[in-house]
Motif scaffolding. Structure first.
Motif, mmCIF file in Angstrom:
data_model
loop_
_atom_site.group_PDB
_atom_site.id
_atom_site.type_symbol
_atom_site.label_atom_id
_atom_site.label_comp_id
_atom_site.label_asym_id
_atom_site.label_seq_id
_atom_site.Cartn_x
_atom_site.Cartn_y
_atom_site.Cartn_z
ATOM 1 N N ASN A 1 0.822 -1.217 0.000
ATOM 2 C CA ASN A 1 0.000 0.000 0.000
ATOM 3 C C ASN A 1 0.858 1.270 0.000
ATOM 4 N N THR B 1 1.870 4.699 -1.393
ATOM 5 C CA THR B 1 1.065 5.697 -2.096
ATOM 6 C C THR B 1 1.872 6.909 -2.556
ATOM 7 N N GLN C 1 -3.717 3.763 -6.369
ATOM 8 C CA GLN C 1 -2.923 3.971 -5.163
ATOM 9 C C GLN C 1 -2.131 5.270 -5.202
#
Length: 342
Positions: free
Chosen positions: A25, A27, A198
């Motif tokens: 994850n 970003t 993302q």
């Protein structure tokens, strides 16, 4: 267990780097491999700590690990990984690359996929060692400087921008820029769609030097606040934003909030629901759109101008939003002056 391939699987390494960014994850850039290794539970050591513990020199550690930069290992009994790196190697971009390289060996399965379970040169042929190192370098290049993110943010056009944003060396940035310049576009395969989602804010955040606003709108031709056309991709690591930093290194920007409809701003009607598109008393619209009949694009709640054609929005035209100059002068008079060319 498989045999080490005769040639490096570059495409596989890049795909696994993209998949890893999605899994973790991530970003925004720069990617920080040291933090990620800690997050994965990998034991981290520096050459200095090992040298102090064993009462030996850095050179002796480097000779033992067969690397002056870094080394990774795997304990099959505990299923645990360890990484050691030379913290004296400068610039910091070199350490970042080394850690991403060792992370690549782990993520690419180099310790678990092959019959040979250790990366020390004594256990591998020169070609096997070279193949695994090339794959780890391909992983490091993509995880530190993901091609899609650099391409769709426009950062790929300038080597200095890639270097500043990704925290990699000038040489690595140069090769990345050369590679991306040969690409026409990235497709809409699922992995790229996930990466786009993302990194959407990171790729499309813009800074307008006219009104000092930040906004996140893909393919905007005009600033939604002042209607200017000189906005640029915003990243605080870029040297062009150094002038905006205060003594603490914090970058300040202007905030232009939109209306909060508890009642009609025109007639003060309080009977408004979240689904109402206009006031039932005076007809004031609660949906912000472009006033250009040939455009009519939807606009954000605080937008004074259409980002696609530059026309005023309905909120500005109806007086629901004040001109941006008035907001700026009222709230930030110490930044803006009457002499500025609005």
């Amino acid at each position: 267990m498989n045999k080490i391939p005769r040639r490096a699987r570059f495409h596989r390494a890049e795909e696994m780097a993209d998949a890893f960014l999605i899994k973790m994850n991530i970003t925004k850039l720069p990617f920080v491999p040291l933090d990620v290794l800690h997050q994965m539970g990998v034991k981290i050591n520096t050459y200095g700590k090992i040298a102090n513990r064993l009462n030996c020199s850095y050179d002796e550690i480097a000779e033992t690990f067969e690397s002056a930069d870094g080394y990774s290992s795997y304990d099959a009994d505990t299923n645990k990984y360890a990484v050691a790196y030379n913290e004296t190697k400068y610039p910091p971009e070199r350490q970042r690359w080394t850690l991403a390289h060792e992370l690549g060996h782990i993520v690419l399965g180099h310790f678990t996929e092959f019959t040979e379970t250790r990366l020390a040169r004594g256990g591998l042929t020169d070609n096997e060692y070279r193949v695994l190192d090339q794959e780890a370098d391909a992983f490091a290049s993509e995880v530190l400087a993901p091609g899609l993110v650099l391409f769709e943010s426009g950062a790929y056009r300038n080597r200095d921008t890639i270097q500043d944003v990704c925290g990699i060396s000038y040489t690595a940035a140069k090769y990345k820029a050369q590679y991306l310049s040969s690409i026409a576009a990235y497709s809409n395969v699922p992995k790229y769609m996930l990466l786009r989602k993302q990194f959407f804010e990171f790729m499309h955040i813009q800074y307008c030097p006219g009104c000092h606003a930040l906004f996140i709108i893909k393919d905007a031709d005009y600033c939604p606040i002042c209607g200017g056309v000189h906005h640029t991709w915003y990243n605080p690591n870029l040297t062009i934003f150094e002038f905006l930093k205060d003594e603490r290194g914090v970058i300040h920007h202007m905030i232009y909030p939109g209306p909060d409809f508890h009642n009609c701003p025109k007639c003060d009607n309080e009977e408004i629901s979240d689904t109402d598109a206009y006031c039932k008393i005076c007809g004031t619209t609660f949906v912000n759109t472009c006033t250009n009949e040939e455009c009519r694009a939807d606009a954000d709640n605080n937008a004074r101008y259409c980002v696609y054609c530059g026309s005023p929005t309905t909120y500005l035209q109806q007086g629901i939003l004040e001109p941006w100059t008035k907001v700026a002068n009222d709230k930030y008079s110490n930044i803006f002056s009457e002499e500025m060319p609005f």
